[in-house]
Design a protein around this motif. Structure first.
Motif, short mmCIF file in Angstrom:
data_model
loop_
_atom_site.label_atom_id
_atom_site.label_comp_id
_atom_site.label_asym_id
_atom_site.label_seq_id
_atom_site.Cartn_x
_atom_site.Cartn_y
_atom_site.Cartn_z
N ALA A 34 48.01 44.78 44.98
CA ALA A 34 46.85 44.44 44.15
C ALA A 34 46.04 45.69 43.81
O ALA A 34 45.60 45.86 42.67
CB ALA A 34 45.98 43.42 44.86
N ARG A 35 45.86 46.55 44.78
CA ARG A 35 45.10 47.78 44.56
C ARG A 35 45.78 48.68 43.54
O ARG A 35 45.15 49.18 42.60
CB ARG A 35 44.93 48.53 45.88
N ARG A 44 43.57 49.41 34.85
CA ARG A 44 42.30 49.95 34.38
C ARG A 44 42.51 51.03 33.32
O ARG A 44 41.71 51.18 32.40
CB ARG A 44 41.54 50.53 35.57
N THR A 62 45.86 47.01 39.94
CA THR A 62 44.50 46.96 39.37
C THR A 62 44.08 48.33 38.86
O THR A 62 43.55 48.46 37.76
CB THR A 62 43.50 46.45 40.42
#
Length: 109
Positions: free
Chosen positions: A93-94, A101, A97
């Motif tokens: 997820a990190r 961005r 994400t």
């Protein structure tokens, strides 16, 4: 349908099933318009953290999701999707994400 095709599709369904079962998280994201170089950059970042990414036909992932008892996943399986698998819930997820961005083509579902 050709018997070889059926066996190949069953193998893919089983592969997705095993990946989803063996990892703590599976993230679905759309990558439409993302170039090969960017996809390779994402794969390298994931591999460095022990995560992986794969692209499968949505219909085969639907079968694997049904086999897992996670049929609610099927509503997200439209368009060109990629699937991220990670042993740790937060790692994948990190990474995705942060990547999304800076890359508008990526839409996390």
């Amino acid at each position: 349908m050709n018997q070889k095709n059926i066996i190949a599709k069953e193998a893919v369904v089983n592969e997705v099933y095993e990946l989803a079962k063996d990892n703590a998280s599976m993230i679905v994201f759309e990558y439409h318009g993302l170039g090969v170089a960017k996809l390779m950059e994402l794969r390298r970042a994931l591999r460095a953290e022990g995560a992986s990414m794969a692209i499968y036909k949505n219909s085969l992932v639907e079968r694997a999701a049904d086999k897992l008892g996670k049929s609610e996943l099927n509503e997200y399986l439209t368009g060109p999707n990629a699937f991220l698998f990670s042993k740790d819930v937060s790692t994948g997820a990190r990474i995705i994400t942060k990547f999304a961005r800076f890359n508008d083509e990526v839409e996390i579902k």
